[in-house]
Design a protein around this motif. Structure first.
Motif, PDB file in Angstrom:
ATOM      1  N   MET A   1      -5.692  -2.932  -9.582  1.00 14.20           N
ATOM      2  CA  MET A   1      -5.426  -4.281  -9.622  1.00 14.20           C
ATOM      3  C   MET A   1      -4.162  -4.319  -8.956  1.00 14.20           C
ATOM      4  N   ASN A   2      -3.890  -5.291  -8.376  1.00 14.62           N
ATOM      5  CA  ASN A   2      -2.447  -5.593  -7.482  1.00 14.62           C
ATOM      6  C   ASN A   2      -1.848  -6.686  -8.177  1.00 14.62           C
ATOM      7  N   PHE A   3      -0.248  -6.289  -8.270  1.00 13.93           N
ATOM      8  CA  PHE A   3       0.462  -7.660  -8.987  1.00 13.93           C
ATOM      9  C   PHE A   3       1.459  -7.689  -8.141  1.00 13.93           C
ATOM     10  N   GLU A   4       2.399  -8.670  -8.434  1.00 17.44           N
ATOM     11  CA  GLU A   4       3.742  -9.039  -7.844  1.00 17.44           C
ATOM     12  C   GLU A   4       4.771  -9.222  -8.817  1.00 17.44           C
ATOM     13  N   VAL A   5       5.763  -8.656  -8.904  1.00 15.51           N
ATOM     14  CA  VAL A   5       6.909  -8.677  -9.924  1.00 15.51           C
ATOM     15  C   VAL A   5       7.958  -9.106  -9.247  1.00 15.51           C
ATOM     16  N   GLU A   6       8.608 -10.247  -9.688  1.00 14.90           N
ATOM     17  CA  GLU A   6       9.815 -10.757  -9.112  1.00 14.90           C
ATOM     18  C   GLU A   6      11.256 -10.548  -9.925  1.00 14.90           C
ATOM     19  N   TYR A   7      12.196 -10.164  -8.971  1.00 13.93           N
ATOM     20  CA  TYR A   7      13.394  -9.590  -9.815  1.00 13.93           C
ATOM     21  C   TYR A   7      14.883 -10.267  -9.199  1.00 13.93           C
ATOM     22  N   PHE A   8      15.435 -11.095  -9.793  1.00 14.83           N
ATOM     23  CA  PHE A   8      16.766 -11.535  -9.013  1.00 14.83           C
ATOM     24  C   PHE A   8      17.955 -10.426  -9.275  1.00 14.83           C
ATOM     25  N   ASP A   9      18.706  -9.908  -8.143  1.00 16.05           N
ATOM     26  CA  ASP A   9      19.531  -8.834  -8.286  1.00 16.05           C
ATOM     27  C   ASP A   9      20.890  -9.725  -8.567  1.00 16.05           C
ATOM     28  N   THR A  16      11.070  -8.962  -4.540  1.00 13.04           N
ATOM     29  CA  THR A  16       9.349  -9.011  -4.992  1.00 13.04           C
ATOM     30  C   THR A  16       8.659  -7.566  -4.635  1.00 13.04           C
ATOM     31  N   PHE A  17       8.351  -7.000  -5.787  1.00 15.32           N
ATOM     32  CA  PHE A  17       7.828  -5.761  -5.620  1.00 15.32           C
ATOM     33  C   PHE A  17       6.238  -5.952  -5.713  1.00 15.32           C
ATOM     34  N   TYR A  18       5.636  -5.530  -4.719  1.00 17.60           N
ATOM     35  CA  TYR A  18       3.987  -5.576  -4.715  1.00 17.60           C
ATOM     36  C   TYR A  18       3.472  -3.897  -5.340  1.00 17.60           C
ATOM     37  N   VAL A  19       2.801  -4.251  -6.345  1.00 25.36           N
ATOM     38  CA  VAL A  19       2.361  -2.818  -7.200  1.00 25.36           C
ATOM     39  C   VAL A  19       1.131  -2.962  -7.310  1.00 25.36           C
ATOM     40  N   ILE A  47       0.869   2.445 -18.952  1.00 24.12           N
ATOM     41  CA  ILE A  47       0.474   2.080 -17.625  1.00 24.12           C
ATOM     42  C   ILE A  47       1.062   2.957 -16.544  1.00 24.12           C
ATOM     43  N   ASP A  48       0.330   3.172 -15.691  1.00 26.80           N
ATOM     44  CA  ASP A  48       0.827   3.920 -14.345  1.00 26.80           C
ATOM     45  C   ASP A  48       0.591   3.065 -13.117  1.00 26.80           C
ATOM     46  N   PHE A  49       1.651   3.235 -12.451  1.00 24.42           N
ATOM     47  CA  PHE A  49       1.575   1.986 -11.094  1.00 24.42           C
ATOM     48  C   PHE A  49       2.128   2.770 -10.062  1.00 24.42           C
ATOM     49  N   THR A  50       2.106   2.340  -8.767  1.00 19.06           N
ATOM     50  CA  THR A  50       2.734   2.633  -7.620  1.00 19.06           C
ATOM     51  C   THR A  50       3.313   1.305  -6.931  1.00 19.06           C
ATOM     52  N   VAL A  51       4.614   1.510  -6.457  1.00 21.52           N
ATOM     53  CA  VAL A  51       5.127   0.168  -5.845  1.00 21.52           C
ATOM     54  C   VAL A  51       4.648   0.347  -4.284  1.00 21.52           C
ATOM     55  N   ASP A  52       4.069  -0.623  -3.873  1.00 15.29           N
ATOM     56  CA  ASP A  52       3.543  -0.367  -2.403  1.00 15.29           C
ATOM     57  C   ASP A  52       4.403  -0.939  -1.273  1.00 15.29           C
ATOM     58  N   SER A  53       5.427  -2.016  -1.742  1.00 11.93           N
ATOM     59  CA  SER A  53       6.211  -2.397  -0.879  1.00 11.93           C
ATOM     60  C   SER A  53       7.153  -3.306  -1.746  1.00 11.93           C
ATOM     61  N   VAL A  54       8.378  -3.503  -1.093  1.00 12.37           N
ATOM     62  CA  VAL A  54       9.478  -4.500  -1.527  1.00 12.37           C
ATOM     63  C   VAL A  54       9.882  -5.444  -0.485  1.00 12.37           C
ATOM     64  N   THR A  55       9.863  -6.494  -0.704  1.00  9.82           N
ATOM     65  CA  THR A  55      10.562  -7.643   0.078  1.00  9.82           C
ATOM     66  C   THR A  55      11.828  -8.309  -0.479  1.00  9.82           C
ATOM     67  N   ILE A  81       9.779  -3.308 -14.077  1.00  8.47           N
ATOM     68  CA  ILE A  81       8.365  -3.326 -13.506  1.00  8.47           C
ATOM     69  C   ILE A  81       7.352  -3.227 -14.452  1.00  8.47           C
ATOM     70  N   GLU A  82       7.680  -1.908 -15.100  1.00 10.89           N
ATOM     71  CA  GLU A  82       6.470  -1.645 -16.361  1.00 10.89           C
ATOM     72  C   GLU A  82       6.259  -2.781 -17.156  1.00 10.89           C
ATOM     73  N   GLU A  83       7.595  -3.302 -17.834  1.00  9.65           N
ATOM     74  CA  GLU A  83       7.636  -4.535 -18.813  1.00  9.65           C
ATOM     75  C   GLU A  83       6.878  -5.604 -18.373  1.00  9.65           C
ATOM     76  N   LYS A  84       7.082  -6.149 -16.818  1.00  7.03           N
ATOM     77  CA  LYS A  84       6.567  -7.068 -16.318  1.00  7.03           C
ATOM     78  C   LYS A  84       5.089  -7.027 -16.049  1.00  7.03           C
ATOM     79  N   LEU A  85       4.742  -5.867 -15.813  1.00  6.99           N
ATOM     80  CA  LEU A  85       3.125  -5.589 -15.598  1.00  6.99           C
ATOM     81  C   LEU A  85       2.498  -5.583 -17.075  1.00  6.99           C
TER      82      LEU A  85
END
Length: 110
Positions: A1-9, A16-19, A47-55, A81-85
């Motif tokens: 499954m693909n997800f997007e996780v957003e974070y303000f630094d 935006t992490f595409y996971v 949960i196991d995940f990979t970060v495909d890309s970041v914008t 990312i894990e928490e938000k997923l």
């Protein structure tokens, strides 16, 4: 499954992490027996995940979203990312359960 996780630094950049979630285990709650609280511990969600890309985007002085080009060390954000997923997956599971909640037919309404 693909997800997007957003974070303000700290610099107000939106990351935006595409996971892709590769594995998920719902776990089970802790159960105890006996007089001690730690007689038996449950299995936590995993949960196991990979970060495909970041914008990275930022808002300029005119209020426009602009792309920012800078390197990102994704490992700094793994726990976030894990928490938000896990939150997103729990919401999906709740939504699936509520879709099945049809009202019971009134058999005596003839």
């Amino acid at each position: 499954m693909n997800f997007e996780v957003e974070y303000f630094d700290n610099e107000d950049n939106l990351l935006t992490f595409y996971v892709t979630v590769t594995d998920y285990s719902a776990g089970y709650p802790a159960k105890t027996w006996g007089p001690w609280e730690d007689c038996y511990e449950g299995c936590p969600e995993e949960i196991d995940f990979t970060v495909d890309s970041v914008t990275i985007t930022n808002v300029d002085e005119d209020g426009n979203m602009v792309s920012v080009d800078k390197p990102v060390d994704v490992s700094e954000y793994y726990s976030y990312i894990e928490e938000k997923l896990l939150e997103q997956i729990r919401e999906l599971k709740e939504d699936e359960c509520h879709e099945c909640d049809y009202p019971e037919p009134d058999y005596y309404d003839y």
